[in-house]
Design a protein around this motif. Structure first.
Motif, mmCIF file in Angstrom:
data_model
loop_
_atom_site.group_PDB
_atom_site.id
_atom_site.type_symbol
_atom_site.label_atom_id
_atom_site.label_comp_id
_atom_site.label_asym_id
_atom_site.label_seq_id
_atom_site.Cartn_x
_atom_site.Cartn_y
_atom_site.Cartn_z
ATOM 1 N N PRO A 196 0.798 -1.223 0.000
ATOM 2 C CA PRO A 196 0.000 0.000 0.000
ATOM 3 C C PRO A 196 0.831 1.274 0.000
ATOM 4 C CG PRO A 196 -0.140 -1.085 2.117
ATOM 5 C CD PRO A 196 0.602 -2.005 1.202
ATOM 6 N N ASN A 197 2.047 1.235 0.513
ATOM 7 C CA ASN A 197 2.869 2.440 0.536
ATOM 8 C C ASN A 197 3.512 2.730 -0.810
ATOM 9 O OD1 ASN A 197 2.294 2.894 3.206
ATOM 10 N ND2 ASN A 197 4.018 1.679 3.931
ATOM 11 N N ALA A 198 3.482 1.796 -1.721
ATOM 12 C CA ALA A 198 4.097 1.994 -3.025
ATOM 13 C C ALA A 198 3.308 2.983 -3.876
ATOM 14 C CB ALA A 198 4.246 0.669 -3.763
ATOM 15 N N ASN A 199 2.013 3.047 -3.684
ATOM 16 C CA ASN A 199 1.178 3.979 -4.449
ATOM 17 C C ASN A 199 0.251 4.698 -3.472
ATOM 18 O OD1 ASN A 199 -0.011 5.370 -6.475
ATOM 19 N ND2 ASN A 199 -0.716 3.586 -7.609
ATOM 20 N N ALA A 200 0.835 5.563 -2.646
ATOM 21 C CA ALA A 200 0.117 6.189 -1.546
ATOM 22 C C ALA A 200 -1.011 7.103 -2.016
ATOM 23 C CB ALA A 200 1.086 6.975 -0.676
#
Length: 96
Positions: free
Chosen positions: A9-13
């Motif tokens: 989820p942090n890859a495409n915040a």
């Protein structure tokens, strides 16, 4: 285009934030009755998210600015528009 890792989820915040907002404000409070109803609900949420919602980072302006010059309105000149059966409220100044 760079593919993002699966289940990160942090890859495409930015996308995750928009999806969480739409889910929390619209789809969690609505019983979706079909594909057309889902499409209309998501279209209305996206329109409100991009054009009607004030943003703190933009000094309470909307993300997509209107071409109109700002006008001063009194408290009695503000009209509320309900979207999605009252789940979302947008306030607009009444035209003189």
């Amino acid at each position: 285009m760079i593919p993002t890792p699966i289940r990160a989820p942090n890859a495409n915040a930015y996308a995750e934030r928009v999806l969480e907002t739409v889910r929390a404000e619209c789809t969690d409070w609505t019983m979706i009755l079909g594909r057309r109803h889902l499409d209309r609900t998501l279209r209305t949420c996206a329109e409100h998210y991009n054009r009607g919602r004030p943003d703190r980072a933009l000094a309470l302006a909307t993300p997509v600015a209107k071409d109109e010059a700002p006008i001063t309105v009194g408290p009695r000149d503000v009209r509320r528009q309900d979207l999605l059966g009252g789940l979302i409220h947008e306030c607009h100044g009444r035209a003189a």
